[in-house]
Design an enzyme around this catalytic site. Structure first.
Site, PDB file in Angstrom:
ATOM      1  N   ASP A  21       0.837  -1.209   0.000  1.00  0.00           N
ATOM      2  CA  ASP A  21       0.000   0.000   0.000  1.00  0.00           C
ATOM      3  C   ASP A  21       0.871   1.258   0.000  1.00  0.00           C
ATOM      4  O   ASP A  21       1.980   1.246   0.543  1.00  0.00           O
ATOM      5  CB  ASP A  21      -0.902  -0.020   1.247  1.00  0.00           C
ATOM      6  CG  ASP A  21      -2.072   0.946   1.122  1.00  0.00           C
ATOM      7  OD1 ASP A  21      -2.320   1.464   0.008  1.00  0.00           O
ATOM      8  OD2 ASP A  21      -2.727   1.196   2.145  1.00  0.00           O
ATOM      9  N   HIS A  38       2.815   3.472  -8.956  1.00  0.00           N
ATOM     10  CA  HIS A  38       2.698   2.034  -9.235  1.00  0.00           C
ATOM     11  C   HIS A  38       3.946   1.530  -9.973  1.00  0.00           C
ATOM     12  O   HIS A  38       4.444   0.441  -9.700  1.00  0.00           O
ATOM     13  CB  HIS A  38       1.444   1.760 -10.072  1.00  0.00           C
ATOM     14  CG  HIS A  38       0.161   2.095  -9.360  1.00  0.00           C
ATOM     15  ND1 HIS A  38      -0.090   1.736  -8.060  1.00  0.00           N
ATOM     16  CD2 HIS A  38      -0.954   2.777  -9.774  1.00  0.00           C
ATOM     17  CE1 HIS A  38      -1.291   2.166  -7.694  1.00  0.00           C
ATOM     18  NE2 HIS A  38      -1.832   2.806  -8.713  1.00  0.00           N
ATOM     19  N   LEU A 132      12.027 -19.856  -4.685  1.00  0.00           N
ATOM     20  CA  LEU A 132      10.967 -19.032  -4.100  1.00  0.00           C
ATOM     21  C   LEU A 132       9.692 -19.232  -4.894  1.00  0.00           C
ATOM     22  O   LEU A 132       9.724 -19.269  -6.129  1.00  0.00           O
ATOM     23  CB  LEU A 132      11.373 -17.543  -4.172  1.00  0.00           C
ATOM     24  CG  LEU A 132      10.326 -16.531  -3.688  1.00  0.00           C
ATOM     25  CD1 LEU A 132      10.257 -16.539  -2.154  1.00  0.00           C
ATOM     26  CD2 LEU A 132      10.660 -15.115  -4.172  1.00  0.00           C
TER      27      LEU A 132
HETATM   28  C1  FPP Z   1      -2.033   0.141  -3.297  1.00  0.00           C
HETATM   29  O1  FPP Z   1      -1.521   1.446  -3.240  1.00  0.00           O
HETATM   30  C2  FPP Z   1      -1.411  -0.537  -4.405  1.00  0.00           C
HETATM   31  C3  FPP Z   1      -2.090  -1.052  -5.453  1.00  0.00           C
HETATM   32  C4  FPP Z   1      -3.542  -1.019  -5.592  1.00  0.00           C
HETATM   33  C5  FPP Z   1      -1.372  -1.659  -6.583  1.00  0.00           C
HETATM   34  C6  FPP Z   1      -0.182  -2.494  -6.226  1.00  0.00           C
HETATM   35  C7  FPP Z   1       0.628  -2.559  -7.417  1.00  0.00           C
HETATM   36  C8  FPP Z   1       1.941  -2.447  -7.459  1.00  0.00           C
HETATM   37  C9  FPP Z   1       2.834  -2.443  -6.304  1.00  0.00           C
HETATM   38  C10 FPP Z   1       2.528  -2.303  -8.810  1.00  0.00           C
HETATM   39  C11 FPP Z   1       3.409  -3.352  -9.261  1.00  0.00           C
HETATM   40  C12 FPP Z   1       2.984  -4.727  -9.026  1.00  0.00           C
HETATM   41  C13 FPP Z   1       3.454  -5.740  -9.745  1.00  0.00           C
HETATM   42  C14 FPP Z   1       3.114  -7.108  -9.353  1.00  0.00           C
HETATM   43  C15 FPP Z   1       4.299  -5.561 -10.920  1.00  0.00           C
HETATM   44  P1  FPP Z   1      -2.491   2.651  -3.488  1.00  0.00           P
HETATM   45  O2  FPP Z   1      -2.388   3.065  -4.905  1.00  0.00           O
HETATM   46  O3  FPP Z   1      -3.856   2.314  -3.005  1.00  0.00           O
HETATM   47  O4  FPP Z   1      -1.822   3.731  -2.597  1.00  0.00           O
HETATM   48  P2  FPP Z   1      -2.546   4.888  -1.788  1.00  0.00           P
HETATM   49  O5  FPP Z   1      -3.237   4.234  -0.614  1.00  0.00           O
HETATM   50  O6  FPP Z   1      -1.407   5.741  -1.382  1.00  0.00           O
HETATM   51  O7  FPP Z   1      -3.491   5.569  -2.718  1.00  0.00           O
END
Ligand code: FPP
Length: 253
Positions: A21, A38, A132
């Site tokens: 997150d 992201h 892994l």
């Molecule tokens: C939550 O942060 C994150 C996500 C919904 C997406 C997770 C994706 C990645 C880490 C990108 C890469 C992943 C792979 C597998 C290549 P948020 O956007 O909700 O953050 P916020 O709470 O600050 O808005």
């Protein structure tokens, strides 16, 4: 379940789940659009995947896209899907070199064909990995997985609904391996303290670690600190005597 998920047993070791997150906040704090967070988060994924085996992690489940994330603006969803595809295509060789077996858990029926094709190709190419087991949760909802598993077991008249049969059905319902593996350590970055429909069954006895660090800024050292704290905890699984931190013998990976 795809045959590729059955080929290689991964040796026992820690199962770490991570709710990644904070990408959006990391980007906004720097005046960048959310997808930039992201993209930077994908770089963190690489670093964490590469650091995990040396910390004794044998299964790593990363929450990449929850079923509730479909509610985000279409542009952000599209950017995430492009990122998943690019990661799967671009990272496969590196994963193979590092002995990583990749599986995707979650629903596939709502993903676009290029994404499912990239998933299948990456799973097939990395099926021989023994270092892994990397499980990416995409279009994942733990409650939906449980409902599907319960439906599957109750439809099978010969099988009693037990914690074992439900665990096996859960693995089959959403892919990623045989029985759903218990999580030893659950990490959430980004400062929030909730589970957000992630691995609810598998986290029955998980140790929890919450970090205020936003996912794009999370490092191998942060993972090391979480694992080290995990090793200092006493796990009793409801009993009185401390259990070793490795997965109990009865638990299959
Ligand atoms: C939550 O942060 C994150 C996500 C919904 C997406 C997770 C994706 C990645 C880490 C990108 C890469 C992943 C792979 C597998 C290549 P948020 O956007 O909700 O953050 P916020 O709470 O600050 O808005």
């Amino acid at each position: 379940m795809r045959p590729s998920t059955l080929i290689t047993p991964i040796p026992p070791g820690l199962h770490v789940g991570i709710i990644m997150d904070g990408n959006g906040r990391w980007a906004v704090a720097r005046g960048l659009p959310r997808p930039a967070g992201h993209r930077r988060g994908a770089e963190t994924v690489r670093a964490i995947v590469e650091a995990a085996p040396d910390l004794g992690v044998r299964t790593l489940t990363l929450y990449a896209f929850s079923s509730d994330n479909w509610r985000r603006p279409e542009r952000e969803v599209a950017a995430l899907m492009r990122l998943f595809r690019a990661y799967l295509r671009g990272e496969t060789r590196r994963l193979m070199r590092n002995g990583v077996k990749l599986s995707v858990i979650g629903r596939r029926d709502r993903l676009e064909l290029p994404v499912t094709a990239a998933i299948e190709a990456a799973e097939a190419a990395t099926a021989g990995g023994t270092t892994l087991h990397l499980r990416l949760a995409i279009d994942y909802s733990s409650r939906d997985a449980l409902a599907r598993a319960a439906t599957a077991v109750s439809r099978d008249g010969g099988v009693a609904v037990t914690t074992d049969s439900l665990g096996v059905a859960l693995g089959a319902a959403y892919g990623g391996g045989a029985a759903a593996p218990d999580v030893d350590l659950l990490i959430r970055t980004g400062g929030e303290r909730r589970l957000s429909d992630f691995l609810l069954w598998e986290c029955a006895y998980a140790e929890l670690w919450f970090s205020d660090v936003m996912w794009p800024a999370f490092t191998a050292q942060d993972l090391g600190a979480a694992v080290s704290d995990f090793h200092s905890r006493e796990r009793r699984f409801g009993g009185l005597v401390a259990q070793p931190v490795q997965a109990p013998a009865a638990r299959a990976v």
